[in-house]
Write an enzyme that holds these catalytic residues in place. Structure first.
Site, PDB file in Angstrom:
ATOM      1  N   LYS A   1       6.459   1.675  -2.787  1.00  0.00           N
ATOM      2  CA  LYS A   1       5.640   1.617  -4.007  1.00  0.00           C
ATOM      3  C   LYS A   1       5.065   2.999  -4.328  1.00  0.00           C
ATOM      4  CE  LYS A   1       7.190  -1.625  -3.760  1.00  0.00           C
ATOM      5  NZ  LYS A   1       7.961  -2.451  -2.834  1.00  0.00           N
TER       6      LYS A   1
ATOM      7  N   HIS B   1      -7.509 -10.370 -25.068  1.00  0.00           N
ATOM      8  CA  HIS B   1      -6.621  -9.635 -25.976  1.00  0.00           C
ATOM      9  C   HIS B   1      -7.087  -8.192 -26.082  1.00  0.00           C
ATOM     10  CE1 HIS B   1      -4.162  -8.711 -29.466  1.00  0.00           C
ATOM     11  NE2 HIS B   1      -5.242  -8.169 -30.019  1.00  0.00           N
TER      12      HIS B   1
HETATM   13  P1  FAD Z   1       7.372  -6.300  10.410  1.00  0.00           P
HETATM   14  O1  FAD Z   1       6.573  -5.750   9.310  1.00  0.00           O
HETATM   15  O2  FAD Z   1       8.805  -5.921  10.488  1.00  0.00           O
HETATM   16  O3  FAD Z   1       6.633  -5.894  11.751  1.00  0.00           O
HETATM   17  C1  FAD Z   1       7.159  -6.162  13.007  1.00  0.00           C
HETATM   18  C2  FAD Z   1       6.510  -5.241  14.023  1.00  0.00           C
HETATM   19  O4  FAD Z   1       6.832  -5.698  15.329  1.00  0.00           O
HETATM   20  C3  FAD Z   1       7.011  -3.810  13.956  1.00  0.00           C
HETATM   21  O5  FAD Z   1       5.922  -2.929  13.893  1.00  0.00           O
HETATM   22  C4  FAD Z   1       7.783  -3.628  15.264  1.00  0.00           C
HETATM   23  O6  FAD Z   1       7.702  -2.321  15.779  1.00  0.00           O
HETATM   24  C5  FAD Z   1       7.059  -4.590  16.174  1.00  0.00           C
HETATM   25  N1  FAD Z   1       7.852  -5.062  17.316  1.00  0.00           N
HETATM   26  C6  FAD Z   1       9.090  -5.606  17.276  1.00  0.00           C
HETATM   27  N2  FAD Z   1       9.466  -6.002  18.514  1.00  0.00           N
HETATM   28  C7  FAD Z   1       8.454  -5.683  19.342  1.00  0.00           C
HETATM   29  C8  FAD Z   1       8.225  -5.855  20.722  1.00  0.00           C
HETATM   30  N3  FAD Z   1       9.116  -6.474  21.506  1.00  0.00           N
HETATM   31  N4  FAD Z   1       7.068  -5.395  21.252  1.00  0.00           N
HETATM   32  C9  FAD Z   1       6.137  -4.784  20.484  1.00  0.00           C
HETATM   33  N5  FAD Z   1       6.282  -4.621  19.142  1.00  0.00           N
HETATM   34  C10 FAD Z   1       7.427  -5.075  18.586  1.00  0.00           C
HETATM   35  N6  FAD Z   1       7.791  -7.219   1.103  1.00  0.00           N
HETATM   36  C11 FAD Z   1       6.917  -7.546   0.129  1.00  0.00           C
HETATM   37  O7  FAD Z   1       6.334  -8.633   0.178  1.00  0.00           O
HETATM   38  N7  FAD Z   1       6.669  -6.689  -0.915  1.00  0.00           N
HETATM   39  C12 FAD Z   1       7.300  -5.499  -1.031  1.00  0.00           C
HETATM   40  O8  FAD Z   1       7.046  -4.757  -1.964  1.00  0.00           O
HETATM   41  C13 FAD Z   1       8.232  -5.133  -0.023  1.00  0.00           C
HETATM   42  N8  FAD Z   1       8.882  -3.960  -0.096  1.00  0.00           N
HETATM   43  C14 FAD Z   1       9.724  -3.605   0.906  1.00  0.00           C
HETATM   44  C15 FAD Z   1      10.395  -2.391   0.798  1.00  0.00           C
HETATM   45  C16 FAD Z   1      11.262  -1.998   1.786  1.00  0.00           C
HETATM   46  C17 FAD Z   1      11.955  -0.660   1.674  1.00  0.00           C
HETATM   47  C18 FAD Z   1      11.452  -2.831   2.931  1.00  0.00           C
HETATM   48  C19 FAD Z   1      12.367  -2.402   4.032  1.00  0.00           C
HETATM   49  C20 FAD Z   1      10.808  -4.049   3.028  1.00  0.00           C
HETATM   50  C21 FAD Z   1       9.949  -4.455   2.014  1.00  0.00           C
HETATM   51  N9  FAD Z   1       9.289  -5.681   2.064  1.00  0.00           N
HETATM   52  C22 FAD Z   1       8.438  -6.032   1.061  1.00  0.00           C
HETATM   53  C23 FAD Z   1       9.489  -6.630   3.175  1.00  0.00           C
HETATM   54  C24 FAD Z   1       8.323  -6.550   4.163  1.00  0.00           C
HETATM   55  O9  FAD Z   1       8.203  -5.232   4.644  1.00  0.00           O
HETATM   56  C25 FAD Z   1       8.535  -7.515   5.316  1.00  0.00           C
HETATM   57  O10 FAD Z   1       8.778  -8.804   4.798  1.00  0.00           O
HETATM   58  C26 FAD Z   1       7.326  -7.564   6.220  1.00  0.00           C
HETATM   59  O11 FAD Z   1       7.045  -6.293   6.761  1.00  0.00           O
HETATM   60  C27 FAD Z   1       7.544  -8.562   7.359  1.00  0.00           C
HETATM   61  O12 FAD Z   1       6.421  -8.579   8.168  1.00  0.00           O
HETATM   62  P2  FAD Z   1       6.490  -9.001   9.690  1.00  0.00           P
HETATM   63  O13 FAD Z   1       5.078  -8.967  10.170  1.00  0.00           O
HETATM   64  O14 FAD Z   1       7.257 -10.254   9.841  1.00  0.00           O
HETATM   65  O15 FAD Z   1       7.346  -7.879  10.437  1.00  0.00           O
END
Ligand code: FAD
Length: 469
Positions: free
Chosen positions: A54, A447
Site C-alpha cells: 500500500k 453529500h
Molecule cells: P503471516 O502474516 O504470514 O505471518 C506468519 C508468521 O509466522 C510469519 O512472521 C512467519 O515468520 C512466522 N512463522 C512461520 N513459521 C514459524 C515457526 N515455525 N516459528 C516461528 N515463527 C514462524 N491481505 C489483506 O487483507 N489486505 C492486503 O492489502 C494484503 N496485501 C498483500 C500484499 C502482498 C504483497 C502479500 C504477499 C499479501 C497481502 N495480503 C493482504 C495477505 C496478508 O498478508 C495475509 O493474508 C496475512 O499476512 C496472513 O496472516 P497470518 O497471520 O495468517 O500469517
C-alpha cells in the site's frame, strides 16, 4: 538448572492472525507467549505484504497524479517531475519499521512474552524454540499462525533477482523496463500497477479467461478496462509453460487455448500465482496435528486441529488469505479457549484490491447466486454520476448491489471506484444487520461523497428508484 517456562497459550507466528490472537488471549487473562522466527513482528502483512504494497501504491499514485492530473487542477511544476526510486523504497521501509515497532509496543502493553526463534512441536504441549531465545516451553494451548509463502509453478526457478516474487518486487533497486507478471490476481495487479505508473511496460499473463477470477465478473471486466487504459497489457487464457533467465533478460513462453504461442522478453518476471500455507519446520505431526494435501492445517468449525489443545488460524488454514480474516480467527480462537462461544460469518469477510480505482466486495457474486438458484435483483450506479467523483476526477467504476428478489435482503455488494476499500465497510455493516436494499436507500448519506453511490445503487435495486442516473 533452567526452569521450563509455562504458558496458558503459545502462539506460533506473529502475523495479523498471531499477534491479534495473542492480544485477545492476554486481554482474557491468559499467560501468553508469542513465538516468531524473524527479528521483526507482524508477519507477511506488515513486513512484505499489505503495508509495504500500500505504501508503494500510494507513492506511485502521487507520481501519476503529478504527471497526469496536476496541470488540469491548475498546478504547474517547473521542470521535469522525476522519481527518486530509492527514496520511495526507503519511505516504504520506514512505514514498515514504524508499523512493526507498533506491534512490539502492543506486546509490551499486554504483557505478552515475545520469543524469537523457530518454533517446533516436541509434542502437543511442548514447543522447542531454536534461535535467539532458544529454549523449550510448555503450553496448555497453542495457536498455529504460521501463515503462507509465495507459491510458484514446478518449472519456474525463482532466483529472487530477475524471476521474483512479491517479496522482492517490494524492494527492487531499479524500476523495471518490462515487468512480466504471471498471474492476474490481486498481488500481481497491485504491483503491476505500481510499476506501470512508474514507467515500466507491464504484461500480465493469466491462465483463466478473466483477471481476479474469484470476484464478481462485472468487477473483473471494469478493472481490466481501467488498467488497460492505464497501459497494462493483458494476455488472458494463456498458460505459461517456460520461464528462462539469460543474463539480465527473462524469457517467458505462454500458450493460448488453441496452442498459439507467445514469447515475452522482460528484465523482470513477477511470479504471482498465489500463496502456499507454510508449516516448514513446525514438526506438526509430533503434536498430532494433521496437514492436508494442500499443505493446510486441518481444522474443525472451532479452528481446532486434530490435536484438541492446538488451534490454527489465518493463511495456514482453509479460506481466503486475507489479513482481516486471520485477525477475526485470532480473536475467535482466543475467546473459544476462554470458554466463550464466538462466531465468524465468512460470507461477510470483505475482499479488496487496492489498485486505483479500488475494488471491494462482500457477500455473494452474481455467478454464485445464479449457481445457487437464488432469485435476485440488481441495482447499479456509476461513479461518474457523482459530483464528488467529478470534483476529484475519479470517474471510473460503479457500485452494484444484489438483493433478494422477494425479501429485498442485501446478498452481495460489489464496487470499483475511488475509496471502495473504505466504502465496503458500510455494506458489511448493512449485511451484518441483514439490511434490505431499501434500508440502505432510506439512510441519509452525506453529500458530496463517494458513499452516495452505495445509496444510489440501493435505490436502483429498490424499484429502480435511483435519483441521479
Ligand atoms: P503471516 O502474516 O504470514 O505471518 C506468519 C508468521 O509466522 C510469519 O512472521 C512467519 O515468520 C512466522 N512463522 C512461520 N513459521 C514459524 C515457526 N515455525 N516459528 C516461528 N515463527 C514462524 N491481505 C489483506 O487483507 N489486505 C492486503 O492489502 C494484503 N496485501 C498483500 C500484499 C502482498 C504483497 C502479500 C504477499 C499479501 C497481502 N495480503 C493482504 C495477505 C496478508 O498478508 C495475509 O493474508 C496475512 O499476512 C496472513 O496472516 P497470518 O497471520 O495468517 O500469517
Amino acid at each position: 538448572m533452567l526452569i521450563m517456562k509455562k504458558y496458558d497459550v503459545a502462539v506460533i507466528g506473529s502475523g495479523p492472525g498471531g499477534y491479534v490472537a495473542a492480544i485477545r488471549c492476554a486481554q482474557l487473562g491468559m499467560k501468553t507467549a508469542l513465538i516468531e522466527k524473524y527479528d521483526t513482528l507482524g508477519g507477511t502483512c506488515l513486513n512484505v505484504g499489505c503495508i509495504p504494497s500500500k505504501s508503494l501504491l500510494d507513492s506511485s499514485h502521487h507520481f501519476e497524479s503529478a504527471q497526469k492530473h496536476f496541470t488540469e487542477h491548475g498546478i504547474e511544476i517547473q521542470g521535469e517531475i522525476k522519481i527518486n526510486f530509492k527514496q520511495m523504497i526507503d519511505r516504504k521501509a520506514s512505514v514498515v519499521e514504524q508499523t512493526t515497532k507498533g506491534i512490539d509496543y502492543l506486546m509490551d502493553k499486554n504483557k505478552i512474552e515475545v520469543l524469537h526463534g523457530l518454533g517446533s512441536f516436541e509434542d502437543a504441549t511442548h514447543i522447542k524454540i531454536e534461535g535467539k531465545d532458544a529454549q523449550t516451553i510448555e503450553a496448555k494451548n497453542s495457536i498455529i499462525a504460521t501463515g503462507s509463502k509465495p507459491a510458484s509453478l514446478p518449472f519456474i526457478q525463482v532466483d529472487k533477482e530477475r524471476v521474483i516474487t512479491s517479496t522482492e518486487a517490494l524492494k527492487l533497486k531499479e524500476i523495471p523496463k518490462h515487468l512480466i507478471v504471471i498471474g492476474g490476481g490481486v498481488i500481481g495487479l497491485e504491483l503491476g500497477q505500481v510499476y506501470r505508473r512508474l514507467g515500466a511496460e507491464v504484461s500480465v499473463i493469466e491462465y483463466a479467461d478473466r483477471i481476479t477470477p474469484v470476484m464478481d465478473a462485472g468487477l473483473s471486466r471494469e478493472l481490466m478496462k481501467v488498467l488497460k487504459k492505464q497501459g497494462v497489457q493483458f494476455f488472458l487464457s494463456h498458460g505459461v509453460n517456460k520461464v528462462e533467465r539469460k543474463g539480465d533478460v527473462v524469457h517467458v513462453t505462454a500458450t493460448d487455448k488453441k496452442g498459439g504461442e507467445i514469447n515475452f522478453q522482460g528484465d523482470y518476471c513477477l511470479v504471482s500465482v498465489g500463496r502456499r500455507p507454510y508449516t516448514d519446520g513446525l514438526n506438526a505431526q509430533a503434536a498430532g496435528v494433521q496437514i492436508n494435501e494442500k499443505g493446510q492445517v486441518v481444522v474443525n468449525d472451532h479452528l481446532q486441529t486434530t490435536a484438541k489443545n492446538i488451534y490454527a488460524i489465518g493463511d495456514v488454514v482453509q479460506g481466503a488469505m486475507l489479513a482481516h480474516k486471520a485477525e477475526e480467527e485470532g480473536v475467535v480462537v482466543a475467546e473459544f479457549i476462554a470458554g466463550q462461544k464466538p462466531h465468524i460469518d465468512y460470507n461477510l469477510i470483505p475482499n479488496v484490491i487496492y489498485t486505483w480505482p479500488e475494488v471491494a466486495a462482500v457477500g455473494k457474486t452474481e455467478e454464485e447466486l445464479k449457481q445457487e438458484g437464488v432469485a435476485y435483483k440488481t441495482g447499479q450506479f456509476p461513479m461518474r454520476a457523482l459530483g464528488r467523483s467529478r470534483a476529484s476526477m475519479d470517474l471510473d467504476g460503479f457500485v452494484k448491489i444484489l438483493a433478494h428478489a422477494e425479501t429485498d435482503e442485501v446478498l452481495g455488494v460489489h464496487m470499483i471506484g475511488a475509496r471502495a476499500a473504505d466504502l465496503i465497510a458500510e455494506a458489511v455493516t448493512a449485511m451484518e444487520f441483514r439490511a434490505s436494499a431499501e434500508d440502505i436507500a432510506r439512510m441519509s448519506h452525506s453529500h458530496p461523497t463517494y458513499a452516495e453511490a452505495v445509496k444510489e445503487a440501493a435505490l436502483a435495486a429498490t424499484e429502480n428508484r435511483s435519483i441521479h442516473s
